[in-house]
Scaffold this motif. Structure first.
Motif, PDB file in Angstrom:
ATOM      1  N   LEU A 220     -16.246   8.366  -5.228  1.00 58.82           N
ATOM      2  CA  LEU A 220     -17.253   7.346  -5.512  1.00 58.82           C
ATOM      3  C   LEU A 220     -18.646   7.833  -5.120  1.00 58.82           C
ATOM      4  CD1 LEU A 220     -15.679   3.904  -4.557  1.00 58.82           C
ATOM      5  CD2 LEU A 220     -16.716   4.535  -6.731  1.00 58.82           C
TER       6      LEU A 220
ATOM      7  N   PHE B 208     -19.841  10.319  -7.715  1.00 55.21           N
ATOM      8  CA  PHE B 208     -20.307   9.654  -8.933  1.00 55.21           C
ATOM      9  C   PHE B 208     -21.662   8.984  -8.704  1.00 55.21           C
ATOM     10  CE2 PHE B 208     -15.697   9.290 -10.486  1.00 55.21           C
ATOM     11  CZ  PHE B 208     -15.832  10.402 -11.303  1.00 55.21           C
ATOM     12  N   ASN B 209     -21.843   8.355  -7.551  1.00 52.33           N
ATOM     13  CA  ASN B 209     -23.134   7.739  -7.239  1.00 52.33           C
ATOM     14  C   ASN B 209     -24.249   8.778  -7.218  1.00 52.33           C
ATOM     15  OD1 ASN B 209     -22.393   5.013  -7.042  1.00 52.33           O
ATOM     16  ND2 ASN B 209     -21.685   5.281  -4.940  1.00 52.33           N
TER      17      ASN B 209
ATOM     18  N   ILE C  11     -20.337   9.114 -16.921  1.00 52.06           N
ATOM     19  CA  ILE C  11     -20.246   9.013 -15.459  1.00 52.06           C
ATOM     20  C   ILE C  11     -20.078   7.554 -15.052  1.00 52.06           C
ATOM     21  CG2 ILE C  11     -21.453   9.392 -13.269  1.00 52.06           C
ATOM     22  CD1 ILE C  11     -22.921  11.739 -14.683  1.00 52.06           C
ATOM     23  N   THR C  12     -20.792   6.665 -15.722  1.00 50.23           N
ATOM     24  CA  THR C  12     -20.703   5.240 -15.409  1.00 50.23           C
ATOM     25  C   THR C  12     -19.287   4.721 -15.638  1.00 50.23           C
ATOM     26  OG1 THR C  12     -23.026   4.893 -15.967  1.00 50.23           O
ATOM     27  CG2 THR C  12     -21.614   2.946 -15.967  1.00 50.23           C
TER      28      THR C  12
ATOM     29  N   GLN D  15     -16.508   6.477 -15.522  1.00 49.40           N
ATOM     30  CA  GLN D  15     -15.669   7.042 -14.466  1.00 49.40           C
ATOM     31  C   GLN D  15     -15.939   6.346 -13.132  1.00 49.40           C
ATOM     32  OE1 GLN D  15     -16.518  11.239 -14.595  1.00 49.40           O
ATOM     33  NE2 GLN D  15     -15.089  11.584 -16.268  1.00 49.40           N
ATOM     34  N   HIS D  16     -17.194   6.052 -12.871  1.00 50.79           N
ATOM     35  CA  HIS D  16     -17.561   5.358 -11.637  1.00 50.79           C
ATOM     36  C   HIS D  16     -16.919   3.975 -11.596  1.00 50.79           C
ATOM     37  CE1 HIS D  16     -20.091   2.707  -9.163  1.00 50.79           C
ATOM     38  NE2 HIS D  16     -20.203   3.758  -8.369  1.00 50.79           N
ATOM     39  N   ASP D  17     -17.014   3.258 -12.704  1.00 50.72           N
ATOM     40  CA  ASP D  17     -16.450   1.905 -12.761  1.00 50.72           C
ATOM     41  C   ASP D  17     -14.933   1.936 -12.583  1.00 50.72           C
ATOM     42  OD1 ASP D  17     -19.014   1.001 -13.143  1.00 50.72           O
ATOM     43  OD2 ASP D  17     -18.757   0.573 -15.288  1.00 50.72           O
TER      44      ASP D  17
ATOM     45  N   THR E 185     -13.232   4.215 -10.972  1.00 52.80           N
ATOM     46  CA  THR E 185     -12.998   4.553  -9.573  1.00 52.80           C
ATOM     47  C   THR E 185     -13.233   3.349  -8.674  1.00 52.80           C
ATOM     48  OG1 THR E 185     -13.719   6.815 -10.028  1.00 52.80           O
ATOM     49  CG2 THR E 185     -13.602   6.175  -7.730  1.00 52.80           C
ATOM     50  N   THR E 186     -14.258   2.568  -8.966  1.00 50.31           N
ATOM     51  CA  THR E 186     -14.542   1.363  -8.185  1.00 50.31           C
ATOM     52  C   THR E 186     -13.380   0.373  -8.304  1.00 50.31           C
ATOM     53  OG1 THR E 186     -16.916   1.643  -8.491  1.00 50.31           O
ATOM     54  CG2 THR E 186     -16.161  -0.564  -7.891  1.00 50.31           C
TER      55      THR E 186
END
Length: 130
Positions: A24, A27-28, A108-109, A111-113, A115-116
């Motif tokens: 996370l 990704f951030n 990336i967004t 993948q980030h979402d 992962t979140t």
């Protein structure tokens, strides 16, 4: 859905909760860096469009416009050899680069979402174990 999450985590080398938090963070950081790069590209595009307009004005028949355009081009240290057509090509290249970077940002967004969401489920599961 669990298989999708498992495959996603496996492809990113995540085998524990701390690695999930690290992912996370990664990704951030990537999102922040991409946003900064997009801002720089936007600034470059604005500048290039200004140059194109000045080059076009410097070729117009109006002496006042030509003079103003030439002053702007001199202030921006633009080579005498740069033509309007070349400037527009440079602007198009910046636009293509921006579009590619926006696509990267969207990826990336996503993948980030994901992962979140996994992290939230993981946290809930840990709460129920105690």
């Amino acid at each position: 859905r669990l298989v999708e999450q498992y495959n996603f985590l496996s492809s990113n080398g995540v085998t524990s909760g701390t690695q999930l938090a690290d992912l996370l963070d990664r990704f951030n950081n990537e999102l922040d860096a991409t946003e900064r790069s997009l801002d720089k590209l936007d600034e470059r595009l604005v500048r290039q469009k200004q140059i194109s307009k000045a080059l076009l004005a410097s070729q117009s028949g109006e002496p006042f416009e030509q003079e103003l355009a030439q002053k702007l081009l001199n202030r921006l240290n633009i080579s005498e050899h740069l033509t309007y057509e070349k400037s527009e090509i440079l602007a198009e290249q910046i636009e293509i680069e921006t579009e590619a970077l926006r696509n990267r940002y969207e990826s990336i967004t996503i993948q980030h979402d994901l992962t979140t969401d996994i992290n939230k489920e993981y946290s809930k599961d840990r709460e129920y174990q105690f």
